[in-house]
Design an enzyme around this catalytic site. Structure first.
Site, mmCIF file in Angstrom:
data_model
loop_
_atom_site.group_PDB
_atom_site.id
_atom_site.type_symbol
_atom_site.label_atom_id
_atom_site.label_comp_id
_atom_site.label_asym_id
_atom_site.label_seq_id
_atom_site.Cartn_x
_atom_site.Cartn_y
_atom_site.Cartn_z
ATOM 1 N N ARG A 165 21.033 25.659 43.602
ATOM 2 C CA ARG A 165 20.836 24.835 44.753
ATOM 3 C C ARG A 165 21.979 23.743 44.911
ATOM 4 N NH1 ARG A 165 17.686 28.283 44.263
ATOM 5 N NH2 ARG A 165 15.235 28.086 44.250
ATOM 6 N N SER A 239 10.463 23.245 48.962
ATOM 7 C CA SER A 239 10.194 22.365 47.634
ATOM 8 C C SER A 239 11.251 20.945 47.721
ATOM 9 C CB SER A 239 11.321 23.335 46.624
ATOM 10 O OG SER A 239 10.794 24.399 46.426
ATOM 11 N N GLU A 335 15.441 17.644 45.997
ATOM 12 C CA GLU A 335 16.187 18.805 46.684
ATOM 13 C C GLU A 335 16.555 18.414 48.021
ATOM 14 O OE1 GLU A 335 15.429 22.740 45.492
ATOM 15 O OE2 GLU A 335 15.381 23.412 47.676
HETATM 16 P P1 FAD Z 1 19.172 21.651 57.498
HETATM 17 O O1 FAD Z 1 17.978 20.959 57.061
HETATM 18 O O2 FAD Z 1 19.368 21.310 59.100
HETATM 19 O O3 FAD Z 1 20.392 20.885 56.706
HETATM 20 C C1 FAD Z 1 20.387 21.060 55.166
HETATM 21 C C2 FAD Z 1 21.700 20.436 54.982
HETATM 22 O O4 FAD Z 1 22.891 21.472 55.305
HETATM 23 C C3 FAD Z 1 22.078 19.240 55.329
HETATM 24 O O5 FAD Z 1 22.793 18.489 54.508
HETATM 25 C C4 FAD Z 1 22.895 19.484 56.569
HETATM 26 O O6 FAD Z 1 23.882 18.468 56.871
HETATM 27 C C5 FAD Z 1 23.775 20.829 56.187
HETATM 28 N N1 FAD Z 1 24.105 21.683 57.111
HETATM 29 C C6 FAD Z 1 23.117 22.335 57.906
HETATM 30 N N2 FAD Z 1 23.941 23.112 58.947
HETATM 31 C C7 FAD Z 1 25.353 22.900 58.360
HETATM 32 C C8 FAD Z 1 26.650 23.494 58.961
HETATM 33 N N3 FAD Z 1 26.348 24.619 59.873
HETATM 34 N N4 FAD Z 1 27.676 23.099 58.444
HETATM 35 C C9 FAD Z 1 27.632 22.192 57.404
HETATM 36 N N5 FAD Z 1 26.431 21.437 57.001
HETATM 37 C C10 FAD Z 1 25.389 22.040 57.306
HETATM 38 N N6 FAD Z 1 15.522 26.619 50.232
HETATM 39 C C11 FAD Z 1 16.085 27.761 49.327
HETATM 40 O O7 FAD Z 1 16.882 27.547 48.896
HETATM 41 N N7 FAD Z 1 14.992 28.579 48.953
HETATM 42 C C12 FAD Z 1 13.656 28.859 49.405
HETATM 43 O O8 FAD Z 1 13.112 29.648 49.173
HETATM 44 C C13 FAD Z 1 13.232 27.840 50.490
HETATM 45 N N8 FAD Z 1 12.137 27.945 51.054
HETATM 46 C C14 FAD Z 1 11.612 27.031 51.835
HETATM 47 C C15 FAD Z 1 10.477 27.281 52.601
HETATM 48 C C16 FAD Z 1 10.027 26.566 53.488
HETATM 49 C C17 FAD Z 1 8.616 26.476 54.099
HETATM 50 C C18 FAD Z 1 10.912 25.272 53.925
HETATM 51 C C19 FAD Z 1 10.175 24.353 54.775
HETATM 52 C C20 FAD Z 1 11.987 25.101 53.330
HETATM 53 C C21 FAD Z 1 12.722 26.126 52.512
HETATM 54 N N9 FAD Z 1 13.906 25.966 51.794
HETATM 55 C C22 FAD Z 1 14.122 26.989 50.871
HETATM 56 C C23 FAD Z 1 14.826 24.956 52.289
HETATM 57 C C24 FAD Z 1 15.559 25.094 53.333
HETATM 58 O O9 FAD Z 1 14.787 26.118 54.321
HETATM 59 C C25 FAD Z 1 16.973 25.752 53.103
HETATM 60 O O10 FAD Z 1 17.691 24.884 52.463
HETATM 61 C C26 FAD Z 1 17.895 26.002 54.325
HETATM 62 O O11 FAD Z 1 18.821 26.785 54.108
HETATM 63 C C27 FAD Z 1 18.113 24.983 55.286
HETATM 64 O O12 FAD Z 1 18.599 25.220 56.410
HETATM 65 P P2 FAD Z 1 18.636 24.430 57.437
HETATM 66 O O13 FAD Z 1 19.253 25.194 59.013
HETATM 67 O O14 FAD Z 1 17.304 23.816 58.038
HETATM 68 O O15 FAD Z 1 19.276 23.045 57.157
HETATM 69 P P1 NAP Z 2 6.819 30.705 41.454
HETATM 70 O O1 NAP Z 2 6.878 32.282 41.569
HETATM 71 O O2 NAP Z 2 5.334 30.198 41.579
HETATM 72 O O3 NAP Z 2 7.492 30.321 40.300
HETATM 73 C C1 NAP Z 2 7.859 28.809 40.035
HETATM 74 C C2 NAP Z 2 9.085 28.578 39.480
HETATM 75 O O4 NAP Z 2 9.289 29.258 38.249
HETATM 76 C C3 NAP Z 2 9.969 28.763 40.340
HETATM 77 O O5 NAP Z 2 10.532 27.616 40.811
HETATM 78 C C4 NAP Z 2 11.242 29.718 39.821
HETATM 79 O O6 NAP Z 2 12.425 28.890 39.733
HETATM 80 C C5 NAP Z 2 10.592 29.776 38.326
HETATM 81 N N1 NAP Z 2 10.642 31.268 37.747
HETATM 82 C C6 NAP Z 2 9.541 32.121 38.232
HETATM 83 N N2 NAP Z 2 9.736 33.244 37.796
HETATM 84 C C7 NAP Z 2 11.112 33.087 37.128
HETATM 85 C C8 NAP Z 2 11.926 34.197 36.415
HETATM 86 N N3 NAP Z 2 11.498 35.353 36.048
HETATM 87 N N4 NAP Z 2 13.005 33.646 35.937
HETATM 88 C C9 NAP Z 2 13.514 32.389 36.199
HETATM 89 N N5 NAP Z 2 12.786 31.442 36.886
HETATM 90 C C10 NAP Z 2 11.452 31.800 37.291
HETATM 91 O O7 NAP Z 2 7.367 30.083 42.603
HETATM 92 P P2 NAP Z 2 7.252 29.610 43.984
HETATM 93 O O8 NAP Z 2 6.940 28.604 44.611
HETATM 94 O O9 NAP Z 2 6.121 30.812 44.595
HETATM 95 O O10 NAP Z 2 8.726 30.383 44.790
HETATM 96 C C11 NAP Z 2 9.096 31.532 44.847
HETATM 97 C C12 NAP Z 2 10.664 31.785 44.916
HETATM 98 O O11 NAP Z 2 10.788 31.170 46.149
HETATM 99 C C13 NAP Z 2 11.541 30.737 43.929
HETATM 100 O O12 NAP Z 2 12.657 31.349 43.729
HETATM 101 C C14 NAP Z 2 11.574 29.444 44.574
HETATM 102 O O13 NAP Z 2 12.885 28.887 44.161
HETATM 103 C C15 NAP Z 2 11.744 29.911 46.177
HETATM 104 N N6 NAP Z 2 11.198 28.812 47.166
HETATM 105 C C16 NAP Z 2 12.175 28.062 47.265
HETATM 106 C C17 NAP Z 2 11.889 26.688 48.228
HETATM 107 C C18 NAP Z 2 12.918 25.642 48.566
HETATM 108 O O14 NAP Z 2 12.335 24.993 49.257
HETATM 109 N N7 NAP Z 2 13.988 25.658 47.552
HETATM 110 C C19 NAP Z 2 10.665 26.815 48.786
HETATM 111 C C20 NAP Z 2 9.873 27.885 48.482
HETATM 112 C C21 NAP Z 2 10.029 28.725 47.404
HETATM 113 P P3 NAP Z 2 13.412 29.126 40.718
HETATM 114 O O15 NAP Z 2 12.955 28.278 41.933
HETATM 115 O O16 NAP Z 2 14.724 28.543 40.239
HETATM 116 O O17 NAP Z 2 13.659 30.504 41.464
#
Ligand code: FAD
Ligand code: NAP
Length: 339
Positions: A165, A239, A335
């Site tokens: 991340r 998250s 995050e």
């Molecule tokens: P923004 O929120 O608009 O920006 C995020 C950051 O990126 C800021 O610092 C911004 O300045 C920068 N940025 C945005 N666009 C640009 C650009 N064009 N150039 C330079 N900088 C830029 N994230 C995960 O990694 N995995 C997930 O599974 C995941 N699940 C999510 C589920 C939900 C329900 C929600 C609400 C969020 C989740 N996220 C997840 C977080 C988020 O969706 C991601 O990080 C996504 O990539 C953010 O995109 P955005 O366009 O909304 O970025």
């Molecule tokens: P989950 O499956 O309930 O698992 C809980 C956590 O355990 C996750 O955060 C995941 O880490 C870790 N995990 C589970 N299985 C694993 C494996 N086999 N090996 C290593 N790590 C493992 O998680 P969840 O909340 O439903 O999310 C599912 C996936 O979507 C995850 O990968 C999560 O990162 C992603 N997600 C991200 C966001 C965001 O905003 N960043 C929001 C929703 C979901 P990791 O997170 O490192 O994968």
């Protein structure tokens, strides 16, 4: 032609649904407009923020500077080989639209990253990841405009310094680059990654025995819809904290102290903990303070039930960090990007 707007309400531009004003707001629809903006002097000496879909940010007050919303569109194949294709997407494309379009063409690599909200340009910023796949796995390169100089820069995978991340765009180059396009290498013979979370169980429930990339994408979408709050209904930014990574020694100690603690070994010998589990153990799952809360199905997601301010969310986050540190001796790092 750039149009500078004044005092724009940001609520529609952030999935947390936080009320905040942007002193100035400008939409960038093309690479040329990004260059024009950087060279115009408008940003000079001012605070500025590049905004995609606003799904990974929290406003703690009005933004007393310029919000630059990247909304350029377009996607094209720039190289095609026997085994793979290079697909270039504009930064303002919706991430999930890119995922579905590539899957329809039979190109694999993004299926586990289905339904992540936000735009393509933000993907490399935090090296988006889900279900055992990270953007860096199929990343080829990106193009960005340096907002300080107006010059274009290309970054290959090494130059992005991707981590968990994390990337150079959250560190040394934080806030400086406007990413305008991202190129991915997608496979015509994809190797499916099914051993993460509930993907296999979901495929079984769907009655699928020999899954395709479409099946995997559908399974991921179904799991996500069942577990995560829809930002259209309940404000959130996914998250709120990163999963903490600790040393092997600390993980051993925690395992001895807390039966059942999930610990995931990393390639470099460190151990990843599940932040959601730690928060749940501290009694916060489903907890609510006014309109700020912890989601009842996933404790890692903080939510806005309606009128929470960014500071209400931060205050709750601080209590969670303190409780987790007291119980486990582990620091939770945010995050979500705080502005
Ligand atoms: P923004 O929120 O608009 O920006 C995020 C950051 O990126 C800021 O610092 C911004 O300045 C920068 N940025 C945005 N666009 C640009 C650009 N064009 N150039 C330079 N900088 C830029 N994230 C995960 O990694 N995995 C997930 O599974 C995941 N699940 C999510 C589920 C939900 C329900 C929600 C609400 C969020 C989740 N996220 C997840 C977080 C988020 O969706 C991601 O990080 C996504 O990539 C953010 O995109 P955005 O366009 O909304 O970025
Ligand atoms: P989950 O499956 O309930 O698992 C809980 C956590 O355990 C996750 O955060 C995941 O880490 C870790 N995990 C589970 N299985 C694993 C494996 N086999 N090996 C290593 N790590 C493992 O998680 P969840 O909340 O439903 O999310 C599912 C996936 O979507 C995850 O990968 C999560 O990162 C992603 N997600 C991200 C966001 C965001 O905003 N960043 C929001 C929703 C979901 P990791 O997170 O490192 O994968």
């Amino acid at each position: 032609m750039l149009t500078i707007l004044e005092n724009i309400e940001l609520k529609p531009y952030n999935t947390f649904g936080i009320n905040a004003l942007a002193r100035q707001f400008v939409e960038v629809r093309s690479r040329e407009e990004a260059v024009e903006l950087a060279k115009s002097g408008l940003l000079k000496g001012k605070l500025y923020l590049v905004l995609g879909g606003g799904s990974n940010m929290l406003f703690t007050g009005d933004f007393n500077g310029v919000v630059v919303n990247v909304i350029n569109k377009g996607m094209k194949v720039i190289e095609e080989h026997e085994e793979d294709v290079l697909v270039e997407s504009s930064a303002g494309e919706v991430w999930h639209d890119l995922v579905t379009r590539t899957i329809k063409n039979g190109w694999g690599g993004l299926e586990n990253l289905s339904l992540i909200p936000g735009c393509v340009g933000a993907g490399p910023v935090q090296n988006i990841g889900a279900y055992g796949v990270e953007l860096q796995d199929c990343f080829h390169s990106l193009k960005a405009i340096d907002l300080e100089t107006g010059y274009e820069r290309s970054f290959n995978r090494e130059e992005c310094h991707f981590g968990y991340r994390d990337s150079i765009f959250k560190r040394e180059l934080k806030g400086r680059m406007l990413i305008h396009s991202v190129t991915l290498r997608l496979s015509k013979n994809p190797v499916l990654k099914l051993d993460y979370g509930a993907i296999r169980q979901e495929l079984e429930a769907m009655g699928v025995t020999t899954p395709t990339i479409t099946d995997v994408s559908d399974a991921v979408c179904r799991i996500r819809r069942s577990k995560l709050p829809d930002p259209e209904v309940t404000g959130n930014a996914g998250s709120f904290f990163k999963n903490p990574v600790v040393s092997g020694v600390q993980a051993e100690h925690l395992k001895n102290q807390h039966a059942g603690i999930p610990v995931y070994p990393q390639a470099d010998g460190t151990m990843k903990l599940a932040a959601g589990w730690l928060i749940e153990q501290c009694g916060f799952k489903g907890h609510r303070e006014g309109d700020a809360g912890v989601h009842p199905r996933q404790a890692l997601v903080l939510v806005n039930y309606g009128n929470a301010s960014g500071l209400d969310i931060i205050s709750l986050a601080g209590k969670i960090q303190n409780a987790v540190f007291e119980k486990f001796g582990v620091k939770l790092e945010m995050e979500v990007n705080i502005f």
